[in-house]
Design a protein around this motif. Structure first.
Motif, PDB file in Angstrom:
ATOM      1  N   VAL A  71     -23.408  -9.284  35.901  1.00 49.87           N
ATOM      2  CA  VAL A  71     -23.269  -8.906  37.323  1.00 49.87           C
ATOM      3  C   VAL A  71     -22.515  -7.583  37.490  1.00 49.87           C
ATOM      4  N   PHE A  72     -22.194  -6.919  36.378  1.00 50.21           N
ATOM      5  CA  PHE A  72     -21.451  -5.651  36.423  1.00 50.21           C
ATOM      6  C   PHE A  72     -22.175  -4.613  37.286  1.00 50.21           C
ATOM      7  N   ALA A  73     -21.425  -4.016  38.208  1.00 49.91           N
ATOM      8  CA  ALA A  73     -21.975  -2.959  39.072  1.00 49.91           C
ATOM      9  C   ALA A  73     -21.609  -1.601  38.481  1.00 49.91           C
ATOM     10  N   GLU A  74     -22.593  -0.778  38.219  1.00 50.52           N
ATOM     11  CA  GLU A  74     -22.335   0.510  37.567  1.00 50.52           C
ATOM     12  C   GLU A  74     -21.661   1.509  38.503  1.00 50.52           C
ATOM     13  N   LYS A  75     -21.867   1.362  39.799  1.00 49.12           N
ATOM     14  CA  LYS A  75     -21.207   2.234  40.782  1.00 49.12           C
ATOM     15  C   LYS A  75     -20.089   1.452  41.470  1.00 49.12           C
ATOM     16  N   GLY A  76     -18.879   2.011  41.426  1.00 51.53           N
ATOM     17  CA  GLY A  76     -17.741   1.331  42.049  1.00 51.53           C
ATOM     18  C   GLY A  76     -17.332   0.108  41.252  1.00 51.53           C
ATOM     19  N   HIS A  77     -16.465  -0.721  41.850  1.00 50.74           N
ATOM     20  CA  HIS A  77     -15.999  -1.940  41.187  1.00 50.74           C
ATOM     21  C   HIS A  77     -16.970  -3.097  41.448  1.00 50.74           C
ATOM     22  N   THR A  78     -16.931  -4.077  40.557  1.00 48.98           N
ATOM     23  CA  THR A  78     -17.766  -5.275  40.679  1.00 48.98           C
ATOM     24  C   THR A  78     -17.034  -6.319  41.513  1.00 48.98           C
ATOM     25  N   TYR A  79     -17.798  -7.114  42.262  1.00 52.11           N
ATOM     26  CA  TYR A  79     -17.175  -8.186  43.046  1.00 52.11           C
ATOM     27  C   TYR A  79     -16.545  -9.221  42.125  1.00 52.11           C
ATOM     28  N   ALA A  80     -15.288  -9.563  42.404  1.00 52.57           N
ATOM     29  CA  ALA A  80     -14.574 -10.566  41.604  1.00 52.57           C
ATOM     30  C   ALA A  80     -15.241 -11.930  41.711  1.00 52.57           C
ATOM     31  N   HIS A  81     -15.731 -12.270  42.914  1.00 50.68           N
ATOM     32  CA  HIS A  81     -16.346 -13.596  43.074  1.00 50.68           C
ATOM     33  C   HIS A  81     -17.662 -13.697  42.297  1.00 50.68           C
ATOM     34  N   HIS A  82     -18.384 -12.584  42.130  1.00 46.62           N
ATOM     35  CA  HIS A  82     -19.583 -12.592  41.287  1.00 46.62           C
ATOM     36  C   HIS A  82     -19.198 -12.828  39.820  1.00 46.62           C
ATOM     37  N   LEU A  83     -18.171 -12.115  39.379  1.00 47.46           N
ATOM     38  CA  LEU A  83     -17.707 -12.256  37.995  1.00 47.46           C
ATOM     39  C   LEU A  83     -17.231 -13.674  37.712  1.00 47.46           C
ATOM     40  N   LEU A  84     -16.536 -14.276  38.680  1.00 48.04           N
ATOM     41  CA  LEU A  84     -16.021 -15.634  38.491  1.00 48.04           C
ATOM     42  C   LEU A  84     -17.149 -16.662  38.420  1.00 48.04           C
ATOM     43  N   ILE A  85     -18.224 -16.437  39.173  1.00 47.11           N
ATOM     44  CA  ILE A  85     -19.370 -17.349  39.086  1.00 47.11           C
ATOM     45  C   ILE A  85     -19.999 -17.258  37.693  1.00 47.11           C
ATOM     46  N   GLU A  86     -20.196 -16.018  37.207  1.00 46.50           N
ATOM     47  CA  GLU A  86     -20.777 -15.860  35.868  1.00 46.50           C
ATOM     48  C   GLU A  86     -19.843 -16.408  34.792  1.00 46.50           C
TER      49      GLU A  86
END
Length: 330
Positions: free
Chosen positions: A208-223
């Protein structure tokens, strides 16, 4: 003595003793609450406390007997104190899951885990432990649980609250996006903190890593939760209503299509939230595996206000029917 008066009595004691410790030690209210909770759990007051404060605390603590109180009474009293402490805290992640939501999440866990006599549960954003212990209070000793929290004060609170309620919980002080010290679990339950995760180097290891800007923490936590689920394990997450409509939603959807099945999305009553932008839903998913069930129709529900008993009863009947027919769990 009624349940309510037990809660009020315990809250008054921990509130008064926390205020006293806060003034003497120049701490925040939450830090002082941790100290008074530890005093109650260990049944002793540290030696470096002044004589005047020691006498005050001894008098306060003598007013209660925790052995005569139920786990829910202890949880509710500490919840009131934590809510008071959070009003002075400026950190946006210092928020607490409403009681009605915690009880409803417990119902979902019961439905999903009906075929297991014993199971292991993880909350990767355990906070002060209120959601976790609300769920655990609906089960017996068949649940082993783990909690992870990056905020030390909240983690210490979770430790105290869980111990005073006599729950089998192992807690870890760490960043939940980094490798965890837990083996795969049967179910993950969490009220996910919403926002951006600053550690791009860590985030780039995720799909779920977003190449532009920071990645959403809640997306990372789901993965990350899926990483630590057993095959065919379940996830029950409180997520923002905008989960699948944000600019990074496609990354989350691609990851979920590859690794899990979305069982349902339950929108919580808007009356629970001060602002519409803060409103949340409950995402139900199951990790891919040999026993993963792909329902013919996902469970899509808009919950009425929890105070509307007739409407709520009707929705619960529909949900029970869905669990019986789609997941065959009852």
């Amino acid at each position: 003595m009624s349940s309510l008066s037990n809660v009020e009595k315990l809250f008054t004691v921990i509130d008064q003793s926390s205020e006293r410790i806060k003034q003497e030690e120049e701490l925040t209210y939450l830090e002082a609450l941790v100290d008074t909770g530890e005093n109650l759990f260990h049944q002793e007051i540290p030696k470096d406390v002044s004589q005047v404060t020691r006498a005050f605390l001894e008098k306060e603590y003598a007013k209660i007997n925790l052995d005569t109180m139920g786990a829910e009474e202890i949880r509710k009293a500490f919840q009131l104190a934590v809510l008071k402490g959070m009003k002075e805290a400026i950190q946006p992640h210092h928020a607490m899951t409403p009681d009605a939501v915690g009880l409803f999440v417990g119902y979902l866990v019961q439905k999903l885990m009906q075929q297991k006599k014993e199971f292991v549960l993880l909350d990767p954003a355990v906070g002060s432990g209120n959601l976790l212990t609300t769920v655990l209070n609906q089960f017996g000793e068949e649940v082993q649980s783990f909690g992870v929290e990056v905020d030390e004060t909240l983690l210490r609170l979770a430790w105290i609250v869980a111990n005073l309620q006599k729950h089998n919980v192992e807690l870890y002080h760490q960043d939940s996006i980094k490798p965890l010290y837990v083996d795969p679990v049967d179910i993950v339950v969490s009220d996910l903190p919403v926002g951006f995760y600053p550690g791009d180097e860590t985030a780039q290891e995720f799909k779920v890593f977003a190449e532009k800007g920071h990645t959403y923490a809640h997306h990372l936590l789901i993965e990350q939760s899926i990483n630590y689920l057993k095959e065919s394990g379940f996830g029950v997450f409180l997520v923002p209503n905008s989960l699948f409509s944000s600019e990074q939603a496609y990354l989350l959807q691609d990851m979920l299509k590859e690794r899990a099945v979305i069982l349902g999305m339950i929108q919580l009553p808007m009356s629970l939230f001060k602002q519409e932008s803060h409103a949340k839903s409950i995402l139900l998913l199951q990790k891919n595996g040999e026993h993963t069930i792909k329902p013919k129709q996902a469970l899509l529900v808009n919950l009425p206000s929890f105070s509307k008993k007739q409407a709520m009863g009707s929705v619960m009947s529909q949900m029970n029917a869905w669990f019986s027919s789609e997941l065959k769990r009852s």
